[in-house]
Write an enzyme that holds these catalytic residues in place. Structure first.
Site, mmCIF file in Angstrom:
data_model
loop_
_atom_site.group_PDB
_atom_site.id
_atom_site.type_symbol
_atom_site.label_atom_id
_atom_site.label_comp_id
_atom_site.label_asym_id
_atom_site.label_seq_id
_atom_site.Cartn_x
_atom_site.Cartn_y
_atom_site.Cartn_z
ATOM 1 N N HIS A 310 -46.221 -14.682 -112.705
ATOM 2 C CA HIS A 310 -45.784 -14.505 -111.322
ATOM 3 C C HIS A 310 -45.903 -13.036 -110.965
ATOM 4 O O HIS A 310 -45.637 -12.166 -111.791
ATOM 5 C CB HIS A 310 -44.333 -14.968 -111.154
ATOM 6 C CG HIS A 310 -43.918 -15.158 -109.728
ATOM 7 N ND1 HIS A 310 -43.543 -14.111 -108.928
ATOM 8 C CD2 HIS A 310 -43.824 -16.283 -108.970
ATOM 9 C CE1 HIS A 310 -43.228 -14.574 -107.729
ATOM 10 N NE2 HIS A 310 -43.382 -15.877 -107.721
ATOM 11 N N ASP A 368 -44.253 -23.077 -109.556
ATOM 12 C CA ASP A 368 -45.340 -23.811 -108.909
ATOM 13 C C ASP A 368 -45.957 -24.833 -109.853
ATOM 14 O O ASP A 368 -46.358 -25.921 -109.438
ATOM 15 C CB ASP A 368 -46.419 -22.839 -108.420
ATOM 16 C CG ASP A 368 -45.902 -21.874 -107.384
ATOM 17 O OD1 ASP A 368 -45.240 -22.329 -106.435
ATOM 18 O OD2 ASP A 368 -46.141 -20.662 -107.509
#
Length: 440
Positions: A310, A368
């Site tokens: 991320h 995600d």
């Protein structure tokens, strides 16, 4: 909660100028910040592509420490919120600054339920879109069009109007999202049901038909509610910044939310879980995973594993821990076996959590990765993933919009630039001009 304080100054020395003193600000949490607003009066400004080292505002809503893997909403850790509250409690928290008691929660839930229906004329707006339109294209248009239905409550300086707008947006976004899905598959719109939870009502509007009763699975309902919580807000990301920037001009809140939806649509932002699932589909089968792992490790290969690591979190994404547990709960509940895409996801997760290449680079599966698997497992089509994200993030957007409009020193956003084009020159007659390099 304490306000920003400035007790120290940074001294900027520029040859030929007197030293420039810049206040050093300190918030409740996080690093100290140099206030560079005085630079403009000295003929200078900063250069920061992507604004990765620039604080655009003061905020009391969300705090992230990417190095330590911390995400707080109004001071509460995200894992506690996701496992001990529900989405509407988190909505109340973001809007009001603290979690509700029983009476406050009941009243808030009743208000949201009251606004879940949309104006009948909105149904006709959907007919202006092609059946194969991406649902995010529909959401952009419909969200902005809401201002045409509620134009008598759009005074951005009126606290009651701001509050009413927040209620309407949080209540209506699931209805509009489900309508976008139903329209794309040619099924009739399903009206909201007041006796269902926020997540349960969305599942009903997505999957029910007039032909038979739809029974909400409590495990799926809980999983979707957690997805909503984990996507409710994430500080000054691209879409939230878009909402604030649009709002800084005095634009109405529905237009600002439409700007947020447009920004969220990008694959580097809200489209990440959609891109992740498409990557899993590209890999196809478990036996092909080694091939793609090798491609991911090859610096000269353009292939990238989506759903790992991320930009903000240099450690494990704190949302991913909750989402991982929820993901396995859903797969167990649905008893999904011999599903190629999910088999690939499970094996890819196992490899990433044990392979030294991923461990050293802290490329852990992120929120995600897991949310995409869950949404796929419960039957939500890939092109609806970002719509789900927009639905959940609406509360964060409108809360930031309200906070911005409550700030006394709020100003219209106006980023600067470093001009690198042609110097001043004169316009020549057309017959004396040389052919310019064609770009378009």
């Amino acid at each position: 909660m304490s306000e920003v304080t400035n007790q120290k100054v940074a001294i900027l020395n520029i040859p030929g100028l007197d030293p420039i003193e810049l206040p050093i600000l300190k918030g409740t949490e996080g690093p100290e910040v140099i206030d560079v607003r005085a630079l403009g009066s000295h003929g200078y400004f900063t250069y920061d592509p992507g604004f990765v080292s620039t604080a655009s505002c003061k905020s009391k809503i969300t705090f992230i420490d990417g190095e330590k893997g911390i995400l707080l909403h109004r001071g509460y850790p995200i894992a506690q919120l996701a496992t001990q509250t529900d989405y509407l409690q988190v909505c109340y928290l973001l809007l009001n600054g603290d979690l509700p008691n029983e009476e406050q929660y009941a009243n808030f839930k009743k208000r949201i339920t009251y606004h879940t229906m949309v104006h009948e004329q909105i149904n006709s707006l959907f007919k202006a879109f092609r059946r194969d339109s991406h649902p995010m294209a529909i959401m952009c248009g419909i969200a902005g069009a809401l201002s045409a239905f509620y134009h008598d409550n759009l005074d951005i300086y009126d606290p009651e109007h701001r509050e009413l707008t927040a209620m309407r947006l949080v209540a209506k976004m699931p209805t509009l999202a489900a309508m976008a899905y139903k329209y794309s598959i040619g099924q009739p719109f399903m009206s909201p049901k007041n006796d269902l939870s926020y997540a349960g009502n969305f599942l009903h509007m997505m999957f029910a038909t007039p032909c038979e009763e739809y029974v909400v699975n409590p495990v799926i309902e809980k999983a979707l509610d957690r997805i909503f919580i984990l996507h409710a807000d994430h500080e000054q990301n691209a879409s939230t910044s878009s909402v604030r920037l649009a709002g800084s001009s005095g634009a109405n809140p529905y237009a600002c939310i439409a700007a947020g939806i447009a920004s969220l649509w990008g694959p580097a932002h809200g489209g990440a879980n959609e891109a992740c699932l498409r990557m899993l589909e590209r890999i196809g089968t478990v036996d092909r995973i080694p091939e793609f792992i090798a491609k991911a490790k090859d610096k000269n290969d353009p292939f990238r594993l989506m759903g790992f690591g991320h930009r903000v979190y240099k450690n494990y994404d704190p949302r991913a821990t909750v989402m991982r547990d929820t993901c396995h709960e859903v797969l167990k509940e649905l008893n999904i076996k011999d599903h190629p895409i999910l088999d690939v996801a499970v094996e890819l997760e196992r490899i990433a959590r044990s392979d030294e290449y991923f461990i050293q680079r802290k490329l852990y599966p992120n929120v995600d990765f897991y949310s995409g698997i869950i949404l796929n497992a419960i039957g939500i089509p890939t092109n609806m993933f970002t719509v789900i994200f927009a639905l959940a993030r609406t509360i964060g957007w409108i809360t930031h919009w309200i906070e911005m409009n409550e700030e006394a020193d709020s100003r219209i956003g106006r980023p600067r630039q470093i001009y690198v084009g042609s110097p001043t020159r004169e316009v020549k007659p057309m017959n004396e001009r040389e052919a310019c390099p064609k770009k378009f």
